[in-house]
Scaffold this motif. Sequence first.
Motif, PDB file in Angstrom:
ATOM      1  N   MET A 133       0.837  -1.280  -0.023  1.00 51.73           N
ATOM      2  CA  MET A 133      -0.128   0.007   0.010  1.00 51.73           C
ATOM      3  C   MET A 133       0.894   1.292  -0.133  1.00 51.73           C
ATOM      4  SD  MET A 133      -3.407   0.822   1.627  1.00 51.73           S
ATOM      5  CE  MET A 133      -4.386   2.163   1.888  1.00 51.73           C
ATOM      6  N   GLU A 134       1.998   1.551   0.756  1.00 49.38           N
ATOM      7  CA  GLU A 134       2.854   2.362   0.586  1.00 49.38           C
ATOM      8  C   GLU A 134       3.382   2.598  -0.445  1.00 49.38           C
ATOM      9  OE1 GLU A 134       6.829   3.706   3.048  1.00 49.38           O
ATOM     10  OE2 GLU A 134       5.325   2.867   4.229  1.00 49.38           O
ATOM     11  N   THR A 135       3.663   1.466  -1.385  1.00 50.35           N
ATOM     12  CA  THR A 135       4.434   1.671  -2.683  1.00 50.35           C
ATOM     13  C   THR A 135       3.331   2.311  -3.701  1.00 50.35           C
ATOM     14  OG1 THR A 135       5.666  -0.180  -2.448  1.00 50.35           O
ATOM     15  CG2 THR A 135       5.629   0.329  -4.539  1.00 50.35           C
ATOM     16  N   GLU A 136       2.066   1.978  -3.584  1.00 52.08           N
ATOM     17  CA  GLU A 136       1.060   2.612  -4.123  1.00 52.08           C
ATOM     18  C   GLU A 136       0.777   4.051  -3.933  1.00 52.08           C
ATOM     19  OE1 GLU A 136      -3.675   2.281  -4.283  1.00 52.08           O
ATOM     20  OE2 GLU A 136      -2.772   0.415  -4.237  1.00 52.08           O
ATOM     21  N   GLU A 137       0.874   4.530  -2.665  1.00 53.48           N
ATOM     22  CA  GLU A 137       0.799   5.888  -2.279  1.00 53.48           C
ATOM     23  C   GLU A 137       2.179   6.642  -2.844  1.00 53.48           C
ATOM     24  OE1 GLU A 137       1.114   8.557   1.521  1.00 53.48           O
ATOM     25  OE2 GLU A 137       0.003   6.612   1.954  1.00 53.48           O
ATOM     26  N   LYS A 138       3.210   5.851  -2.950  1.00 54.08           N
ATOM     27  CA  LYS A 138       4.266   6.765  -3.098  1.00 54.08           C
ATOM     28  C   LYS A 138       4.194   6.998  -4.732  1.00 54.08           C
ATOM     29  CE  LYS A 138       9.414   6.654  -3.528  1.00 54.08           C
ATOM     30  NZ  LYS A 138      10.338   5.530  -3.609  1.00 54.08           N
ATOM     31  N   ALA A 139       4.034   5.935  -5.379  1.00 57.32           N
ATOM     32  CA  ALA A 139       3.735   5.988  -6.899  1.00 57.32           C
ATOM     33  C   ALA A 139       2.865   6.884  -7.435  1.00 57.32           C
ATOM     34  CB  ALA A 139       3.596   4.554  -7.611  1.00 57.32           C
ATOM     35  N   TYR A 140       1.587   6.853  -6.632  1.00 56.58           N
ATOM     36  CA  TYR A 140       0.401   7.883  -6.921  1.00 56.58           C
ATOM     37  C   TYR A 140       1.050   9.454  -6.703  1.00 56.58           C
ATOM     38  CZ  TYR A 140      -4.090   9.674  -7.392  1.00 56.58           C
ATOM     39  OH  TYR A 140      -5.184  10.484  -7.770  1.00 56.58           O
ATOM     40  N   ARG A 141       1.744   9.545  -5.438  1.00 56.10           N
ATOM     41  CA  ARG A 141       2.186  10.967  -5.257  1.00 56.10           C
ATOM     42  C   ARG A 141       2.984  11.446  -6.540  1.00 56.10           C
ATOM     43  NH1 ARG A 141       1.977  13.808  -0.848  1.00 56.10           N
ATOM     44  NH2 ARG A 141       1.193  12.466   0.319  1.00 56.10           N
ATOM     45  N   MET A 154     -15.689  17.745  -5.426  1.00 59.53           N
ATOM     46  CA  MET A 154     -17.192  17.566  -5.517  1.00 59.53           C
ATOM     47  C   MET A 154     -17.597  16.079  -5.613  1.00 59.53           C
ATOM     48  SD  MET A 154     -17.946  20.370  -8.417  1.00 59.53           S
ATOM     49  CE  MET A 154     -16.953  19.305  -9.699  1.00 59.53           C
ATOM     50  N   ASP A 155     -16.664  15.039  -6.148  1.00 60.47           N
ATOM     51  CA  ASP A 155     -16.977  13.453  -5.826  1.00 60.47           C
ATOM     52  C   ASP A 155     -16.978  13.199  -4.375  1.00 60.47           C
ATOM     53  OD1 ASP A 155     -16.832  13.173  -8.395  1.00 60.47           O
ATOM     54  OD2 ASP A 155     -15.001  12.156  -8.561  1.00 60.47           O
ATOM     55  N   PHE A 156     -16.256  13.718  -3.622  1.00 64.11           N
ATOM     56  CA  PHE A 156     -16.129  13.602  -2.440  1.00 64.11           C
ATOM     57  C   PHE A 156     -17.618  14.011  -1.597  1.00 64.11           C
ATOM     58  CE2 PHE A 156     -12.797  12.648   1.117  1.00 64.11           C
ATOM     59  CZ  PHE A 156     -13.559  12.488   2.152  1.00 64.11           C
ATOM     60  N   ALA A 157     -17.846  15.318  -1.995  1.00 64.00           N
ATOM     61  CA  ALA A 157     -19.070  15.846  -1.331  1.00 64.00           C
ATOM     62  C   ALA A 157     -20.528  14.867  -1.844  1.00 64.00           C
ATOM     63  CB  ALA A 157     -19.423  17.111  -1.696  1.00 64.00           C
ATOM     64  N   LYS A 158     -20.407  14.267  -3.038  1.00 71.67           N
ATOM     65  CA  LYS A 158     -21.426  13.650  -3.577  1.00 71.67           C
ATOM     66  C   LYS A 158     -21.673  12.276  -2.593  1.00 71.67           C
ATOM     67  CE  LYS A 158     -21.235  15.707  -7.929  1.00 71.67           C
ATOM     68  NZ  LYS A 158     -20.919  15.450  -9.486  1.00 71.67           N
ATOM     69  N   ARG A 159     -20.427  11.908  -2.615  1.00 70.51           N
ATOM     70  CA  ARG A 159     -20.415  10.604  -1.849  1.00 70.51           C
ATOM     71  C   ARG A 159     -20.463  10.227  -0.448  1.00 70.51           C
ATOM     72  NH1 ARG A 159     -15.879   7.411  -5.913  1.00 70.51           N
ATOM     73  NH2 ARG A 159     -16.974   8.141  -7.715  1.00 70.51           N
ATOM     74  N   LEU A 161      -5.115  14.939  -2.750  1.00 70.63           N
ATOM     75  CA  LEU A 161      -5.304  14.113  -3.829  1.00 70.63           C
ATOM     76  C   LEU A 161      -4.774  12.663  -3.408  1.00 70.63           C
ATOM     77  CD1 LEU A 161      -4.519  16.215  -6.717  1.00 70.63           C
ATOM     78  CD2 LEU A 161      -6.695  15.213  -6.469  1.00 70.63           C
ATOM     79  N   VAL A 162      -3.643  12.867  -2.917  1.00 71.41           N
ATOM     80  CA  VAL A 162      -3.089  11.537  -2.471  1.00 71.41           C
ATOM     81  C   VAL A 162      -3.995  10.807  -1.261  1.00 71.41           C
ATOM     82  CG1 VAL A 162      -1.006  10.205  -1.469  1.00 71.41           C
ATOM     83  CG2 VAL A 162      -0.694  12.087  -3.530  1.00 71.41           C
ATOM     84  N   ASP A 163      -4.082  11.740  -0.149  1.00 75.09           N
ATOM     85  CA  ASP A 163      -4.659  11.126   1.012  1.00 75.09           C
ATOM     86  C   ASP A 163      -6.004  10.604   0.590  1.00 75.09           C
ATOM     87  OD1 ASP A 163      -2.628  11.802   2.344  1.00 75.09           O
ATOM     88  OD2 ASP A 163      -3.433  13.481   3.329  1.00 75.09           O
ATOM     89  N   HIS A 164      -6.986  11.051  -0.507  1.00 67.71           N
ATOM     90  CA  HIS A 164      -8.274  10.530  -0.802  1.00 67.71           C
ATOM     91  C   HIS A 164      -8.300   9.910  -2.350  1.00 67.71           C
ATOM     92  CE1 HIS A 164      -9.160  12.395   3.110  1.00 67.71           C
ATOM     93  NE2 HIS A 164      -8.621  13.504   2.824  1.00 67.71           N
ATOM     94  N   ARG A 165      -7.177   9.272  -2.638  1.00 68.44           N
ATOM     95  CA  ARG A 165      -7.370   8.787  -3.777  1.00 68.44           C
ATOM     96  C   ARG A 165      -8.201   7.899  -3.979  1.00 68.44           C
ATOM     97  NH1 ARG A 165      -3.136   7.439  -1.013  1.00 68.44           N
ATOM     98  NH2 ARG A 165      -2.542   5.067  -0.728  1.00 68.44           N
ATOM     99  N   GLU A 166      -8.670   7.213  -3.084  1.00 64.86           N
ATOM    100  CA  GLU A 166      -9.790   6.188  -3.242  1.00 64.86           C
ATOM    101  C   GLU A 166     -11.131   6.580  -3.432  1.00 64.86           C
ATOM    102  OE1 GLU A 166     -10.195   7.425   1.001  1.00 64.86           O
ATOM    103  OE2 GLU A 166      -8.435   7.053  -0.214  1.00 64.86           O
ATOM    104  N   VAL A 167     -11.078   7.886  -3.300  1.00 63.64           N
ATOM    105  CA  VAL A 167     -12.403   8.585  -3.345  1.00 63.64           C
ATOM    106  C   VAL A 167     -12.766   9.040  -5.082  1.00 63.64           C
ATOM    107  CG1 VAL A 167     -14.109  10.399  -2.833  1.00 63.64           C
ATOM    108  CG2 VAL A 167     -12.817   9.382  -1.310  1.00 63.64           C
TER     109      VAL A 167
END
Length: 117
Positions: free
Chosen positions: A1-9, A29-34, A106-112
Amino acid sequence: METEEKAYREMVTAQSDEQIDTWASDLFMDFAKRLGVGNAIERFCSAAGLDARGFQRAFLVGGGPDHVVGIDTGGQLAAPIFELPRAVAGLRRIDPEARARLVNFLVDHREVMSYTA
């Protein structure tokens, strides 16, 4: 998971300011809708280092109308979903660290985030 976060960042950091702002606005906006407007504003403020007054300032500086920010029945800040990106634009104008803060958002909430073509 840390590798995924690093690559995404790394991928996000390599983008232009304009792209980061677009993605951050879409995420907001996606966060607010969901998950609700109050939760979205709370998470944005946390990533951006803003309190309620700071959010209102960023929102207004970004061109948001002053009469639409308020407190919802749960006691959280609220604003119309379609106006939330104004806070991203305002953050850019008031905070020299805005880019790093938006990348963190963006990185902290990439799953949204939902990516659409």
